[in-house]
Write an enzyme that holds these catalytic residues in place. Structure first.
Site, PDB file in Angstrom:
ATOM      1  N   TYR A 180       0.783  -0.606   0.286  1.00 36.69           N
ATOM      2  CA  TYR A 180       0.054   0.032  -0.423  1.00 36.69           C
ATOM      3  C   TYR A 180       0.524   1.088   0.040  1.00 36.69           C
ATOM      4  CZ  TYR A 180      -3.045  -3.059   0.650  1.00 36.69           C
ATOM      5  OH  TYR A 180      -4.993  -4.333   0.823  1.00 36.69           O
ATOM      6  N   ARG A 200      -6.132 -14.430  11.072  1.00 37.99           N
ATOM      7  CA  ARG A 200      -6.980 -15.647  10.871  1.00 37.99           C
ATOM      8  C   ARG A 200      -7.518 -15.996  12.308  1.00 37.99           C
ATOM      9  NH1 ARG A 200      -4.070 -17.523   5.567  1.00 37.99           N
ATOM     10  NH2 ARG A 200      -2.173 -16.522   7.058  1.00 37.99           N
ATOM     11  N   CYS A 221      -7.232 -20.851   5.081  1.00 36.03           N
ATOM     12  CA  CYS A 221      -7.531 -21.446   3.615  1.00 36.03           C
ATOM     13  C   CYS A 221      -8.323 -19.961   2.529  1.00 36.03           C
ATOM     14  CB  CYS A 221      -9.198 -22.075   3.443  1.00 36.03           C
ATOM     15  SG  CYS A 221     -10.835 -21.661   4.729  1.00 36.03           S
ATOM     16  N   CYS A 223     -12.033 -16.685   4.442  1.00 36.18           N
ATOM     17  CA  CYS A 223     -13.542 -15.745   5.200  1.00 36.18           C
ATOM     18  C   CYS A 223     -13.693 -14.104   4.587  1.00 36.18           C
ATOM     19  CB  CYS A 223     -12.253 -15.438   6.395  1.00 36.18           C
ATOM     20  SG  CYS A 223     -10.475 -15.688   6.147  1.00 36.18           S
TER      21      CYS A 223
HETATM   22  C1  FMN Z   1      -9.239 -11.276   5.671  1.00 36.97           C
HETATM   23  C2  FMN Z   1      -8.442  -9.955   6.353  1.00 36.97           C
HETATM   24  C3  FMN Z   1      -8.229  -8.813   6.929  1.00 36.97           C
HETATM   25  C4  FMN Z   1      -6.550  -8.438   6.654  1.00 36.97           C
HETATM   26  N1  FMN Z   1      -6.723  -6.990   7.094  1.00 36.97           N
HETATM   27  C5  FMN Z   1      -5.303  -6.603   6.701  1.00 36.97           C
HETATM   28  C6  FMN Z   1      -6.047  -5.305   7.208  1.00 36.97           C
HETATM   29  O1  FMN Z   1      -6.738  -4.443   7.306  1.00 36.97           O
HETATM   30  N2  FMN Z   1      -4.993  -5.109   7.340  1.00 36.97           N
HETATM   31  C7  FMN Z   1      -3.278  -5.655   7.420  1.00 36.97           C
HETATM   32  O2  FMN Z   1      -2.030  -4.930   7.748  1.00 36.97           O
HETATM   33  N3  FMN Z   1      -3.499  -6.329   7.788  1.00 36.97           N
HETATM   34  C8  FMN Z   1      -4.382  -7.481   6.765  1.00 36.97           C
HETATM   35  N4  FMN Z   1      -4.904  -8.765   6.816  1.00 36.97           N
HETATM   36  C9  FMN Z   1      -3.829  -9.661   7.461  1.00 36.97           C
HETATM   37  C10 FMN Z   1      -2.910 -10.092   8.188  1.00 36.97           C
HETATM   38  O3  FMN Z   1      -3.299  -8.990   9.653  1.00 36.97           O
HETATM   39  C11 FMN Z   1      -2.206 -10.868   8.599  1.00 36.97           C
HETATM   40  O4  FMN Z   1      -0.594  -9.962   8.779  1.00 36.97           O
HETATM   41  C12 FMN Z   1      -1.959 -12.057   7.630  1.00 36.97           C
HETATM   42  O5  FMN Z   1      -3.220 -12.650   7.299  1.00 36.97           O
HETATM   43  C13 FMN Z   1      -0.863 -12.441   8.797  1.00 36.97           C
HETATM   44  O6  FMN Z   1      -1.500 -13.326   9.789  1.00 36.97           O
HETATM   45  P1  FMN Z   1      -2.542 -14.277   9.229  1.00 36.97           P
HETATM   46  O7  FMN Z   1      -0.917 -15.615   9.714  1.00 36.97           O
HETATM   47  O8  FMN Z   1      -2.596 -14.793  11.336  1.00 36.97           O
HETATM   48  O9  FMN Z   1      -3.506 -14.497   9.439  1.00 36.97           O
HETATM   49  C14 FMN Z   1      -6.435  -8.983   6.084  1.00 36.97           C
HETATM   50  C15 FMN Z   1      -5.865 -11.079   6.533  1.00 36.97           C
HETATM   51  C16 FMN Z   1      -7.659 -11.032   6.285  1.00 36.97           C
HETATM   52  C17 FMN Z   1      -7.355 -12.391   6.907  1.00 36.97           C
HETATM   53  S1  SF4 Z   2     -11.953 -19.153   6.538  1.00 31.15           S
HETATM   54 FE1  SF4 Z   2     -10.218 -20.360   6.686  1.00 31.15          FE
HETATM   55  S2  SF4 Z   2      -8.796 -18.633   6.696  1.00 31.15           S
HETATM   56 FE2  SF4 Z   2     -10.724 -17.881   7.235  1.00 31.15          FE
HETATM   57  S3  SF4 Z   2     -11.008 -18.454   9.826  1.00 31.15           S
HETATM   58 FE3  SF4 Z   2     -11.772 -19.592   8.066  1.00 31.15          FE
HETATM   59  S4  SF4 Z   2     -10.201 -21.607   8.432  1.00 31.15           S
HETATM   60 FE4  SF4 Z   2      -9.159 -19.607   8.719  1.00 31.15          FE
END
Ligand code: FMN
Ligand code: SF4
Length: 375
Positions: A172, A323, A348, A351
């Site tokens: 961004y 997630r 996955c 979401c």
């Molecule tokens: C639905 C969704 C929305 C996200 N929105 C943002 C966001 O607004 N800002 C951001 O920095 N990262 C965003 N991310 C990235 C997450 O904050 C995070 O960096 C990334 O999913 C890795 O972490 P995790 O494996 O615990 O999901 C988003 C991720 C998901 C799945």
């Molecule tokens: S849809 Fe998949 S990635 Fe998203 S919260 Fe559920 S299990 Fe995790």
């Protein structure tokens, strides 16, 4: 040795544990980015979950800074009321909440901006995912954007939030200024590391002036873009050093941009066993070993055992998860109660689907599990 469930402070902000809900777009704002009742209730539920610090989804600081539909905005005074309701809901449940501020730069959606606005970026380079060719920002527009960040930060304080986080990751606006791949400017905002950092330095300085010395200002920064010609860890370290000198209070080290492809993007799929977890922790450790600022690691963190190893090995001061809290908003409470089974999230990325439809993000895998159970 640090442990997950211990009290810490980021500046004067007291956190009940070392787990952070990483910023997550929830897809629950209205067309103009105003907070809805459903968004308030979504955050209330998270607030009940025992998370040390919740970071909101990215809030756009100018009308031409939005990427996704139903994304929250923080660009005009009328938005303070809804933002204050959201912050109050988290506080009423005993939680702490920070605002994430963004301008999506060349990745902003032209379709979602009001008439008369252009897509802005440091340089006029087509976005690799959308093909949009942005307008190169003038110096006056850069100044306008710096002021917009400061105004949004001031609104966040007014609304009662506990901290702000600048979104400097994932391709961004801020990341576009930092990266030599997207910043080809020949003026004082482009060129060597010092010049590419200048915009972020000005944003931080303006935000600090707006919120005061005692208010925590964090950043989410890419430790690696995983894109040819983009930011690599050695460069990220230089940015982290400058941020530390300029008074940042914590750095969340993320990685990847959509141009890196899903496997190396910020939200990697298929984190199914402990050895897949914490995929950015080594880059966080690289920075933590060299910069004296609390470091947060994010990316595929799913189990208390891996979290403790991160702390034992000095890789980070905090862990951030996104997630897992969509599937289990009360995951921290579950772990605290002694059930240390890893997060149920199977990474996955399903979401997003209901989010795009205007229904708010939700766990597809959990929905499907319930359907199977009922069948
Ligand atoms: C639905 C969704 C929305 C996200 N929105 C943002 C966001 O607004 N800002 C951001 O920095 N990262 C965003 N991310 C990235 C997450 O904050 C995070 O960096 C990334 O999913 C890795 O972490 P995790 O494996 O615990 O999901 C988003 C991720 C998901 C799945
Ligand atoms: S849809 Fe998949 S990635 Fe998203 S919260 Fe559920 S299990 Fe995790």
């Amino acid at each position: 040795m640090p442990t997950l469930f211990e009290k810490t402070w980021i500046k004067c902000l007291e956190l009940s544990n070392r787990a952070i809900r990483s910023a997550t777009w929830t897809g629950l704002a209205d067309d103009r980015g105003y907070v809805t009742d459903r968004a308030v209730e979504f955050y209330r539920e998270l607030g009940r979950g025992g998370i040390g610090l919740i970071v909101t989804g990215y809030q756009f600081v100018m009308p031409n800074g939005r990427q996704l539909p139903y994304q929250k905005g923080n660009y005009e005074e009328g938005q303070v009321h809804g933002l204050a309701r959201l912050a109050a809901a988290v506080h009423e449940e005993g939680g702490k909440v920070a605002v994430q501020l963004v301008h999506c730069g060349g990745r902003a959606s032209k379709e979602l901006m009001p008439e008369g606005w252009d897509v802005w970026a440091p340089s006029s380079i087509a976005d690799p995912t959308t093909g949009t060719v942005p307008k190169e920002m003038t110096v006056a527009e850069i100044t306008q954007l710096v002021e917009a960040y400061a105004a949004a930060a001031a609104r966040s304080v007014k609304a009662g939030f506990d901290a702000v986080q600048l979104h400097g990751a994932h391709g961004y606006g801020i990341n576009q200024f930092l990266s030599a791949l997207t910043n080809k400017r020949g003026d004082r905002y482009g060129g060597d590391i010092k010049k590419r950092y200048r915009f972020l330095g000005e944003v931080l300085e303006a935000v600090r002036a707006a919120v005061g010395e005692d208010f925590p200002v964090l950043i989410k920064l890419n430790g690696h873009d995983y894109v040819e010609g983009g930011i690599v860890p050695e460069e990220a370290l230089e940015f982290a050093r400058r941020l530390a000198d300029d008074g940042i209070d914590a750095i969340e080290v993320s990685g990847g941009t959509p141009a890196a492809g899903p496997k190396l993007g910020p939200s990697r799929p298929g984190i199914l066993k402990e050895s897949d977890e914490a995929y950015l922790a080594d880059i966080a450790a690289f920075i933590r070993g060299r910069v004296k600022v609390p470091i947060i690691t994010v990316g595929g963190i799913r189990s208390p055992k891996v979290i403790q190893e991160i702390f034992d090995n000095g890789k980070a001061d905090y862990v951030a998860l996104s997630r897992p809290f969509i599937r289990e908003p009360h995951l921290l409470n579950r772990w605290k109660s002694g059930d240390s089974e890893r997060a149920a999230c199977i990474s996955c990325r399903g979401c997003f689907e209901t989010g795009y439809k205007g229904l708010g993000i939700s766990c597809k895998a959990e929905r499907e599990r319930k359907e199977r159970e009922e069948a």
